[in-house]
Design an enzyme around this catalytic site. Structure first.
Site, PDB file in Angstrom:
ATOM      1  N   ASP A  38      -7.428  -1.278   4.608  1.00 32.01           N
ATOM      2  CA  ASP A  38      -6.565  -2.339   4.118  1.00 32.01           C
ATOM      3  C   ASP A  38      -6.958  -3.707   4.666  1.00 32.01           C
ATOM      4  O   ASP A  38      -6.511  -4.727   4.141  1.00 32.01           O
ATOM      5  CB  ASP A  38      -5.108  -2.093   4.528  1.00 32.01           C
ATOM      6  CG  ASP A  38      -4.522  -0.936   3.773  1.00 32.01           C
ATOM      7  OD1 ASP A  38      -5.026  -0.648   2.677  1.00 32.01           O
ATOM      8  OD2 ASP A  38      -3.571  -0.331   4.275  1.00 32.01           O
TER       9      ASP A  38
ATOM     10  N   ASP B 263       0.880  -1.145   0.000  1.00 32.97           N
ATOM     11  CA  ASP B 263       0.000   0.000   0.000  1.00 32.97           C
ATOM     12  C   ASP B 263       0.933   1.214   0.000  1.00 32.97           C
ATOM     13  O   ASP B 263       2.085   1.101   0.389  1.00 32.97           O
ATOM     14  CB  ASP B 263      -0.855  -0.038   1.274  1.00 32.97           C
ATOM     15  CG  ASP B 263      -1.844   1.086   1.335  1.00 32.97           C
ATOM     16  OD1 ASP B 263      -2.436   1.387   0.287  1.00 32.97           O
ATOM     17  OD2 ASP B 263      -2.022   1.667   2.408  1.00 32.97           O
TER      18      ASP B 263
ATOM     19  N   ASP C  40      -1.461  -0.516   5.935  1.00 29.27           N
ATOM     20  CA  ASP C  40      -1.541   0.128   7.239  1.00 29.27           C
ATOM     21  C   ASP C  40      -2.954   0.567   7.597  1.00 29.27           C
ATOM     22  O   ASP C  40      -3.376   0.437   8.722  1.00 29.27           O
ATOM     23  CB  ASP C  40      -0.665   1.371   7.257  1.00 29.27           C
ATOM     24  CG  ASP C  40      -1.298   2.497   6.471  1.00 29.27           C
ATOM     25  OD1 ASP C  40      -1.646   2.256   5.303  1.00 29.27           O
ATOM     26  OD2 ASP C  40      -1.483   3.590   7.021  1.00 29.27           O
TER      27      ASP C  40
HETATM   28  P1  ADP Z   1      -3.717   4.713   0.207  1.00 33.77           P
HETATM   29  O1  ADP Z   1      -4.180   3.697  -0.777  1.00 33.77           O
HETATM   30  O2  ADP Z   1      -2.677   5.610  -0.386  1.00 33.77           O
HETATM   31  O3  ADP Z   1      -3.322   4.167   1.526  1.00 33.77           O
HETATM   32  P2  ADP Z   1      -6.388   5.378   1.071  1.00 33.77           P
HETATM   33  O4  ADP Z   1      -7.075   4.261   0.378  1.00 33.77           O
HETATM   34  O5  ADP Z   1      -6.334   5.342   2.557  1.00 33.77           O
HETATM   35  O6  ADP Z   1      -4.941   5.680   0.482  1.00 33.77           O
HETATM   36  O7  ADP Z   1      -7.061   6.707   0.622  1.00 33.77           O
HETATM   37  C1  ADP Z   1      -7.109   7.022  -0.747  1.00 33.77           C
HETATM   38  C2  ADP Z   1      -7.368   8.484  -0.978  1.00 33.77           C
HETATM   39  O8  ADP Z   1      -8.614   8.828  -0.415  1.00 33.77           O
HETATM   40  C3  ADP Z   1      -6.366   9.366  -0.297  1.00 33.77           C
HETATM   41  O9  ADP Z   1      -5.246   9.583  -1.097  1.00 33.77           O
HETATM   42  C4  ADP Z   1      -7.182  10.647  -0.112  1.00 33.77           C
HETATM   43  O10 ADP Z   1      -7.178  11.386  -1.301  1.00 33.77           O
HETATM   44  C5  ADP Z   1      -8.572  10.138   0.129  1.00 33.77           C
HETATM   45  N1  ADP Z   1      -8.901  10.071   1.547  1.00 33.77           N
HETATM   46  C6  ADP Z   1      -9.003   8.960   2.314  1.00 33.77           C
HETATM   47  N2  ADP Z   1      -9.348   9.272   3.567  1.00 33.77           N
HETATM   48  C7  ADP Z   1      -9.443  10.623   3.620  1.00 33.77           C
HETATM   49  C8  ADP Z   1      -9.758  11.569   4.650  1.00 33.77           C
HETATM   50  N3  ADP Z   1     -10.022  11.196   5.902  1.00 33.77           N
HETATM   51  N4  ADP Z   1      -9.771  12.864   4.304  1.00 33.77           N
HETATM   52  C9  ADP Z   1      -9.495  13.251   3.050  1.00 33.77           C
HETATM   53  N5  ADP Z   1      -9.196  12.426   2.058  1.00 33.77           N
HETATM   54  C10 ADP Z   1      -9.159  11.122   2.322  1.00 33.77           C
HETATM   55 MG    MG Z   2      -3.717   3.376   3.307  1.00 33.50          MG
END
Ligand code: ADP
Ligand code: MG
Length: 612
Positions: A510, A316, A506
């Site tokens: 996930d 991730d 993390d």
């Molecule tokens: P990654 O795959 O990089 O771990 P996530 O799946 O956790 O990222 O989140 C993907 C995208 O969703 C982030 O890059 C962000 O743009 C958006 N996002 C997720 N959670 C939040 C939040 N609490 N506030 C704002 N944007 C969020």
């Molecule tokens: Mg993430």
């Protein structure tokens, strides 16, 4: 050293002295027999007793049974000293493995103590973060998304989905709302809930989870359960062979009974499988214990074995390859002021534990009046939706804006863009940037050196920032713009050709991917409890370079297991052949058996040594 361990040392010492005395006195006949039976019983009464109970339970044929038969047989053939010696050496081996197991068990338990669970309790309208054992039955506690429910309780406001897999084995999350029970140890996945506790921490289910992890050794690796099954078939065969060895030559060829009886007894002692039965689980235990001292928590021997076979690693991005410490670079408001935009974003994010949320709250810096905030919902992979001062706001990426129906646009700056809208009115965006973890690139190249054929990075972030990170760390493949469900699909697509796939993640979202991979690895300190629950292996200090280390440890452990199996079987095979030919005596058999066991145990302990 525990009390029983001290006791056995006294018993062994006593038996050695008594036996030496008996040898010096040169008594004969009954007096001699009785004078040897005393040290024999002193050192071996528990072994004999266990053998008797196993016969009563109709499950004989364990190594205690073999030892009892062999030593009683030695008394029959008049080898009194050997009989006592076999028992003493057997107990030495048992003590040895006991000490070794205790040592690795303690290092695993110690690691679990590093993660304290805390509870947010409401007292006089104030939220206090306290240790869960300070919360009384009937108090009100608040649990935010991504947090573990600290004590058993009943929900009085809010609704959410709970992951209870650690408690029930059920992997599907369950819906929970006002009036429902929330079990401690389950993970709050989506909404903020308030609950009234129904039991104290000591009685809560969460304490049992810790026990579960401590008992990692119960999850047997395939090699380990093979040994157990092997011993179950092998031991009766050995006993049968020994009986034939004692009977056939004298009956069929008129040879001397006592010669063949003592050969058969030697045969029994040599063929005792304790070296394997003890050293194989111990090697796994040692590997798990050694890894835990390097900040790598492995939840079971089966995962250690699976990790050693991994050929594809999927990462991730946020919080795994990058620090997850976003810093606000720019605020581009539309229709509102910069301060207003940041204020809205921070309020909406105030219940979120996502790294994006933390960066915005940090940039805002000021007090956030929680009374203004109504229902908040975390939209995994997109952002959050929150009611502030009675109006609905959306804070997240482009997908969330599409969902809100807002007319949004990309920012010209690079980085992760957090867009904000009030219903479908676009209010602007905040640009934040993350930093790649210092050793992420090294970790990826070390994985390639270890023979990992394929490395992949998955992210919910936009393509531009995904490419920047992916290229800098050197992964083979980059996939961006993924929802949590897309990540599961990507892993499922890779699985058939992966030859063992590890997923390293993390965040809250996930957890399903962690569960789907052959080996799920979670980054501990930064990651949410949900990810840690779903993971098979936890890297406690969040450092990506711990992954190649964990793989090296797992391979080293498997190597030691194989060495022990081959070495033990080879030595035993040679002595067995020699003893059937009458070229050995009881002393060689005893030293052969206990010696092999001690060497195998010492070899196993190598697995425990802290890796660099
Ligand atoms: P990654 O795959 O990089 O771990 P996530 O799946 O956790 O990222 O989140 C993907 C995208 O969703 C982030 O890059 C962000 O743009 C958006 N996002 C997720 N959670 C939040 C939040 N609490 N506030 C704002 N944007 C969020
Ligand atoms: Mg993430």
């Amino acid at each position: 050293m525990t009390k029983p361990q001290k006791l056995i040392i006294w018993r062994m010492g006593g038996a050695v002295l008594l036996t030496a005395g008996c040898c010096l006195l040169k008594t004969t006949g009954w007096v001699r027999l009785v004078s040897f039976i005393i040290p024999y019983l002193l050192v071996g009464y528990d072994v004999l007793w266990d053998a008797v109970t196993s016969i009563v339970r109709l499950q004989p044929f364990d190594e205690k049974f073999l030892m009892s038969i062999a030593t009683i047989g030695a008394f029959v053939t008049g080898d009194y000293t050997e009989a006592v010696a076999v028992m003493i050496f057997y107990q030495v081996g048992e003590l040895f493995s006991d000490l070794a197991v205790g040592k690795s068990r303690r290092s695993i338990a110690k690691l679990m103590d590093i993660r304290p669970d805390c509870a947010v309790v409401l007292r006089d309208g104030q939220q206090l973060t306290v240790s869960p054992d300070e919360v009384r039955v009937g108090e009100t506690i608040v649990v935010r998304p991504g947090e573990r429910v600290p004590l058993d309780g009943r929900i009085i406001s809010g609704e959410t989905t709970l992951n209870t897999s650690a408690l029930t084995g059920e992997s599907l999350p369950v819906e929970a709302r006002e009036g429902d029970a929330a079990i401690s140890g389950s993970i709050n996945l989506s909404g903020t809930i308030t609950l009234v506790t129904t039991s104290s921490f000591a009685e809560s289910t969460v304490s049992k989870i810790l026990e579960l992890v401590e008992n990692a050794s119960d999850k047997k690796a395939r090699a380990e359960s093979f040994i157990t099954r092997f011993a179950r078939i092998y031991t009766p065969c050995v006993v049968a062979a020994a009986v034939l060895l004692a009977l056939i030559p004298p009956l069929a060829f008129g040879q001397d009974y006592s010669v063949w009886l003592s050969r058969a007894l030697i045969f029994l002692v040599v063929s005792c499988p304790c070296a394997l039965v003890v050293s194989v689980p111990l090697s796994f235990f040692g590997g798990i214990g050694g890894a835990s001292r390097s900040g790598i928590l492995i939840k079971g021997a089966n995962y250690l074995e699976a990790l050693s076979k991994v050929r594809t690693v999927v990462f991730d991005k946020t919080g795994t390859l990058t620090k997850g410490n976003f810093v606000v670079d720019a605020i581009h408001p539309h229709l509102v002021t910069e301060a207003q935009l940041l204020d809205i974003a921070a309020a909406a994010e105030s219940y979120s534990v996502h790294p994006v949320a933390e960066s915005i709250i940090t940039a805002h810096g000021g007090h956030i009046d929680r009374a203004r905030i109504g229902a908040t919902t975390e939209r995994a992979g997109m952002g959050v939706e929150a009611v502030i001062d009675g109006e609905r706001y959306f804070v997240g990426n482009g997908k969330l804006m599409d969902l809100a129906g807002a007319d949004w646009h990309e920012c010209h700056l690079s980085g992760t863009t957090v867009h904000i809208s009030r219903d479908d009115n676009y209010l602007g965006h905040i640009v934040i940037n993350d930093q790649i973890k210092p050793n992420a690139a090294r970790a990826v190249s070390e994985l390639h050196e270890l023979g990992i054929r394929h490395t992949v990075m998955l992210t919910g972030d936009n393509e531009r920032s995904a490419r920047a990170v992916g290229e800098a760390v050197g992964v083979d493949e980059i996939r961006s713009g993924l929802y949590p469900a897309d990540k599961v699909a990507a892993v499922e697509e890779l699985l058939p050709t992966a030859n063992g796939l590890a997923f390293v993640g993390d965040g809250i979202n996930d957890a399903p991917v962690l569960a789907r991979a052959d080996v799920g690895v979670a980054m501990g300190a930064l990651g949410s409890d949900a990810a840690i629950e779903a993971a098979d292996i936890v890297l406690m200090d969040d450092k990506p370079e711990k992954l190649p280390l964990a793989i090296s440890i797992s391979r080293k452990t498997m190597r030691i297991v194989k060495q022990n199996i081959v070495f033990t079987l080879a030595v035993k095979g040679v002595i067995l052949v020699l003893s059937a030919m009458g070229l050995t005596n009881m002393w060689i058999a005893v030293f052969g058996d206990v010696g092999v066991m001690v060497i195998a145990i010492l070899n196993s302990m190598r697995a425990m040594r802290k890796a660099e």
